[in-house]
Design a protein around this motif. Structure first.
Motif, short mmCIF file in Angstrom:
data_model
loop_
_atom_site.label_atom_id
_atom_site.label_comp_id
_atom_site.label_asym_id
_atom_site.label_seq_id
_atom_site.Cartn_x
_atom_site.Cartn_y
_atom_site.Cartn_z
N ASP A 130 -8.23 -0.67 -4.51
CA ASP A 130 -9.44 0.37 -3.73
C ASP A 130 -8.92 1.38 -3.90
OD1 ASP A 130 -10.97 -2.00 -3.14
OD2 ASP A 130 -10.72 -1.95 -1.32
N ARG A 131 -7.25 2.20 -3.90
CA ARG A 131 -7.00 3.12 -4.00
C ARG A 131 -6.33 3.34 -5.04
NH1 ARG A 131 -0.14 3.50 -2.55
NH2 ARG A 131 -0.01 6.36 -3.08
N GLU A 176 -10.57 5.38 -6.46
CA GLU A 176 -10.62 6.30 -5.13
C GLU A 176 -9.27 7.59 -5.79
OE1 GLU A 176 -11.70 9.41 -3.04
OE2 GLU A 176 -12.22 7.35 -2.94
N ILE A 177 -8.82 6.90 -6.81
CA ILE A 177 -7.88 8.16 -7.54
C ILE A 177 -8.89 8.45 -8.66
CG2 ILE A 177 -5.30 8.38 -8.64
CD1 ILE A 177 -4.04 7.03 -6.42
N ALA A 213 0.97 -1.41 0.02
CA ALA A 213 0.00 0.30 0.22
C ALA A 213 0.55 1.05 -0.32
CB ALA A 213 -0.88 0.07 0.99
N ASP A 214 2.08 1.32 0.09
CA ASP A 214 2.61 2.28 0.63
C ASP A 214 4.26 2.65 -1.10
OD1 ASP A 214 4.41 0.01 0.27
OD2 ASP A 214 5.61 1.03 2.52
N LYS A 254 -6.48 -3.48 -1.30
CA LYS A 254 -5.76 -2.12 -1.45
C LYS A 254 -5.33 -1.10 -2.09
CE LYS A 254 -4.77 -3.93 4.08
NZ LYS A 254 -4.36 -3.54 4.84
N VAL A 255 -4.69 -2.09 -2.94
CA VAL A 255 -4.31 -1.46 -3.88
C VAL A 255 -5.21 -0.65 -4.58
CG1 VAL A 255 -2.60 -0.77 -5.85
CG2 VAL A 255 -1.66 -1.54 -3.30
N ALA A 271 0.09 6.38 -6.75
CA ALA A 271 -0.14 7.02 -7.67
C ALA A 271 0.42 8.18 -8.24
CB ALA A 271 -0.43 8.45 -6.28
#
Length: 378
Positions: free
Chosen positions: A223-224, A227-228, A194-195, A220-221, A199
């Motif tokens: 989902d990120r 969102e972006i 996730a880190d 999780k990635v 982006a």
């Protein structure tokens, strides 16, 4: 000779431990016809890439491996001939007590994490007597060089990869809901922590003049990214991020299917240990997101692997790989220049990776080395 094996796995916070143990257990059962139990403390994590698994069953057999929840250690059980303590997970006290009561103490192996650090070969197979009990465990270090335990590689893996022709590929892509690959396009699989600078990667790919499909497993990635790109239009099963970039979220894959995805893609972003090794067998371009450790110990492992992996590269190509990997692991800022320099060596890297695989194939695989070690000890 057929032996009974118990593999103990404790899931910390990711898929890697379970993934490695599951691959090893399956190979011991399939390639070597061993009797294998996998003791795991988190059935839910294992079920993410083992769809046959029923999390409600504390004991079940899947693909010739008996999978047991650690909860079952409270019930009556018999020790195996070989006990693998994966990644220093510490055997339960109740199991150690049973080992002591056995007529013949089991062969106790501590399967360590994968590392390319030079000291690994010196510690591989060293005995470690228990400080209080009449038991000895042996350290078993996976690795990339002679004198280590090798890498996980099923006997039929390369044959299966060679048989993955265009017809099989098309069928597989349709199963995942992927369209036929456009001529000149770039397919990228993204599996990272996730880190990771996701982006920044999206921004760089957004500006690409080459058609790109970014394939991301659910999690999780993904989902990120959703969102972006929440305002991006959807075409079929794809998010259209720009004229040339589209993103497709796919289900989390069973391990064999994940291998095939790596074979389909031009570039594979991978993480941890299991997908890292599979990307190397795929022989495509890959970028490793290493699991972060305290006091930045993971950077020593990253540098040690890069030292081996880039050894036969030209200085400019080695520099491009190091820059890309260091930026992806947040040692420096990820930008378009780093990405374009990496892509500039695409054809040379493909040739290098084929040579790298041939070099790795000269050593026995991890499961074979384990079986040979056991045969020499029992």
């Amino acid at each position: 000779m057929r032996h009974r094996w118990d593999i103990f796995c404790k899931v910390i916070d990711n898929f890697g431990d379970a993934g490695v143990c599951w691959r090893l257990a399956r190979q011991l059962a399939t390639d070597f016809h061993q009797e294998v139990r996998l003791w795991i403390d988190d059935l839910a994590t294992l079920s993410c890439f083992t769809p046959e698994l029923n999390c409600k069953d504390l004991v079940q057999t899947v693909q010739n491996v008996k999978i047991c929840s650690w909860q079952q250690l409270q019930m009556e059980f018999a020790c195996a001939d070989i006990v693998i303590e994966a990644f220093a997970c510490d055997l339960p006290d109740i199991y150690i007590a049973a080992m002591l009561e056995s007529d013949q103490h089991p062969l106790w192996i501590n399967l360590e994490y994968l590392s390319a650090e030079p000291w690994v070969a010196d510690y591989h197979l060293l005995p470690s007597p228990h400080p209080r009990l009449p038991l000895t465990k042996f350290f078993f270090f996976p690795g990339f060089t002679k004198g280590t335990g090798g890498l996980l590689r099923e006997k039929a893996l390369m044959e299966q990869k060679n048989e993955f022709d265009e017809a099989v590929r098309q069928t597989f892509m349709k199963q995942l809901g992927l369209y036929e690959k456009e001529p000149g396009s770039l397919w990228i699989s993204l599996f990272c922590y996730a880190d990771a600078p996701v982006a920044q990667l999206l921004q760089v790919l957004f500006e690409s003049v080459q058609p790109i499909l970014l394939i991301v497993p659910a999690g999780k990635v993904a989902d990120r990214i959703l969102e972006i790109l929440k305002d991006a239009p959807i075409f079929g099963t794809r998010l259209i991020a720009s004229k040339h970039l589209s993103v497709q979220i796919i289900p989390f894959l069973e391990q064999t299917e994940y291998d095939r995805l790596l074979w389909c893609c031009d570039i594979n972003f991978v993480r941890g240990e299991d997908s890292f090794v599979r990307a190397q067998w795929a022989a495509k371009l890959f970028v490793w997101n290493i699991y972060p450790q305290q006091e930045q110990a993971h950077f020593r492992k990253l540098d040690a692997f890069l030292e081996l992996y880039t050894d036969r590269m030209t200085i400019p190509m080695a520099a491009a790989i190091r820059d890309m990997w260091n930026c992806w692991n947040s040692r420096c800022a990820f930008n378009a220049g780093t990405w374009m320099n990496f892509l500039a060596f695409r054809e040379s890297l493909m040739l290098h990776n084929e040579s790298w695989v041939n070099q790795l194939m000269k050593q026995e695989d991890l499961a074979t080395n384990l079986v040979q070690f056991v045969e020499n000890r029992l």
